[in-house]
Design a protein around this motif. Structure first.
Motif, PDB file in Angstrom:
ATOM      1  N   SER A 195     -48.773 -22.873   1.179  1.00 47.11           N
ATOM      2  CA  SER A 195     -47.926 -23.105   2.374  1.00 47.11           C
ATOM      3  C   SER A 195     -47.457 -21.682   2.964  1.00 47.11           C
ATOM      4  N   ALA A 196     -47.275 -20.878   2.115  1.00 46.63           N
ATOM      5  CA  ALA A 196     -45.490 -19.433   2.961  1.00 46.63           C
ATOM      6  C   ALA A 196     -46.621 -18.798   3.987  1.00 46.63           C
ATOM      7  N   TRP A 197     -48.370 -18.641   3.673  1.00 41.60           N
ATOM      8  CA  TRP A 197     -49.149 -17.952   4.511  1.00 41.60           C
ATOM      9  C   TRP A 197     -48.727 -18.886   6.220  1.00 41.60           C
ATOM     10  N   THR A 244     -38.574 -22.419   6.087  1.00 38.55           N
ATOM     11  CA  THR A 244     -38.803 -22.241   3.769  1.00 38.55           C
ATOM     12  C   THR A 244     -40.783 -22.429   3.760  1.00 38.55           C
ATOM     13  N   GLU A 245     -40.719 -22.183   2.594  1.00 39.57           N
ATOM     14  CA  GLU A 245     -42.760 -22.103   2.411  1.00 39.57           C
ATOM     15  C   GLU A 245     -42.529 -23.519   2.245  1.00 39.57           C
ATOM     16  N   SER A 246     -41.233 -24.584   1.917  1.00 43.27           N
ATOM     17  CA  SER A 246     -41.544 -25.540   1.634  1.00 43.27           C
ATOM     18  C   SER A 246     -41.200 -26.893   2.119  1.00 43.27           C
ATOM     19  N   PHE A 247     -41.602 -25.991   3.808  1.00 41.88           N
ATOM     20  CA  PHE A 247     -42.055 -27.174   5.183  1.00 41.88           C
ATOM     21  C   PHE A 247     -43.644 -27.870   4.645  1.00 41.88           C
ATOM     22  N   TRP A 248     -44.447 -27.196   4.339  1.00 41.17           N
ATOM     23  CA  TRP A 248     -45.456 -27.358   3.941  1.00 41.17           C
ATOM     24  C   TRP A 248     -45.620 -28.001   2.378  1.00 41.17           C
ATOM     25  N   ILE A 289     -53.240 -25.337   3.159  1.00 40.93           N
ATOM     26  CA  ILE A 289     -51.333 -24.747   3.619  1.00 40.93           C
ATOM     27  C   ILE A 289     -50.297 -25.629   3.083  1.00 40.93           C
ATOM     28  N   ASP A 290     -51.827 -27.255   3.510  1.00 38.77           N
ATOM     29  CA  ASP A 290     -50.581 -28.874   3.241  1.00 38.77           C
ATOM     30  C   ASP A 290     -51.646 -30.108   2.275  1.00 38.77           C
ATOM     31  N   ALA A 291     -51.113 -29.640   1.153  1.00 42.53           N
ATOM     32  CA  ALA A 291     -52.167 -30.566   0.733  1.00 42.53           C
ATOM     33  C   ALA A 291     -52.531 -32.167   0.703  1.00 42.53           C
TER      34      ALA A 291
END
Length: 321
Positions: A95-97, A86-90, A64-66
């Protein structure tokens, strides 16, 4: 987002709530936009995403967060997630999941590389402290102790989200790929042979199928996050089921030209003890297309609307919601 008594109110509808006398007088309503469709306030659940089995080897980015190395708590803190995040938060292929679960008020964590998979120990990240364990395309074989931990976690009420990939997908070149690793877990353990009644087929398919289980009451295909109408595999493996080994196992989506029998299944579910299991044979549908610099990823999560719905419905079913 607004947290009241640890509940997150999310959805495309207004949800009226009352948590104190003042709030009762005000009679407020709140509307939130969910990642997929309407979601009602629920008791928060804890989801643990595994990063101990080379889930970032090669072009894989199944975390979820590299970060530099996936850590327990994704950064920035998920308490900062709102309805419009948005999924780019992580930064991670999943990350979207993770963001979608956080928007519904659930907690997401990562089991970092080097951390043992345990059940019944005193460790902070022991599986007993979580509701659902997500393992996306493991590339390192589970130890005997880890197999026991995972199976007892499910047997005693936990939810296991299993994601495989196609045969010959050994990303770290250790001689084991995810189909073989999953089959080894299910066939070579001290708890029960073939506990879920599922075997991953050693094949490699790419197709989009609408051949889904007809039953309209199935909570994974027809859940709170919407209706699953199709599923696309971009190099994945099918599976077969054995109702003699587990009477609860059932296929959910089959290859497009197949009968709805015990083989050519693209995803399936089962219960074991008091826990639940969901298995899908391809990691592509969960891939949101973004992750660590240099990884080649694809937007499977948004490629078909059903992909996000399937993974979210399955997640909530595993958490017994």
């Amino acid at each position: 987002m607004k947290l009241i008594n640890n509940f997150l109110f999310a959805g495309l509808v207004a949800i009226t709530f009352s948590c104190s006398n003042d709030l009762e007088k005000e009679n407020k309503t709140t509307a939130r936009t969910a990642t997929t469709t309407t979601a009602l306030a629920v008791t928060p659940k804890k989801f643990l995403f595994d990063a101990t089995k080379a889930e970032t080897a090669g072009n894989a980015d199944w975390v979820i967060d590299a970060d530099t190395s996936p850590q327990r708590f994704p950064t920035p803190a998920q308490s900062n997630i709102t309805a419009t995040t948005t999924e780019s938060f992580w930064k991670g292929g999943l990350s979207a999941w993770g963001v979608a679960l956080a928007k519904l008020g659930h907690t997401v964590e990562t089991l970092p590389s080097g951390t043992p998979i345990t059940y019944g120990s005193t460790g902070a990240q022991d599986l007993k402290n979580y509701d659902v364990f997500v393992i996306d395309e493991p590339n390192i074989r589970f130890t005997a102790a880890e197999k026991t931990a995972i199976l007892n976690f499910v047997k005693n009420g936990g939810g296991l989200f299993m994601i495989s990939d196609h045969t010959v997908s050994d990303r770290n070149n250790d001689g084991w790929d995810s189909p073989a690793i999953w089959n080894d877990l299910m066939s070579n353990n001290t708890v029960k042979t073939n506990p879920f009644g599922i075997t991953i087929t050693l094949n490699n398919i790419s197709e989009t199928s609408t051949n889904r289980l007809i039953a309209t009451t199935n909570p994974i295909l027809n859940g709170s996050q919407g209706t699953v109408s199709n599923l696309k595999f971009s190099n994945g493996a099918t599976m077969s089921i054995n109702k003699t080994a587990n009477t609860t196992v059932q296929g959910l989506i089959w290859r497009g030209t197949s009968t709805q029998g015990t083989s050519n299944i693209m995803c399936a579910s089962a219960t074991f003890g008091t826990g639940r299991v969901f298995v899908i044979g391809d990691s592509s549908p969960a891939d949101d297309g973004t992750g660590a610099t240099g990884d080649t990823l694809y937007p499977g999560w948004t490629e078909l609307a059903s992909h996000a719905i399937l993974h979210m419905n399955a997640s909530l079913w595993l958490a017994k919601l």
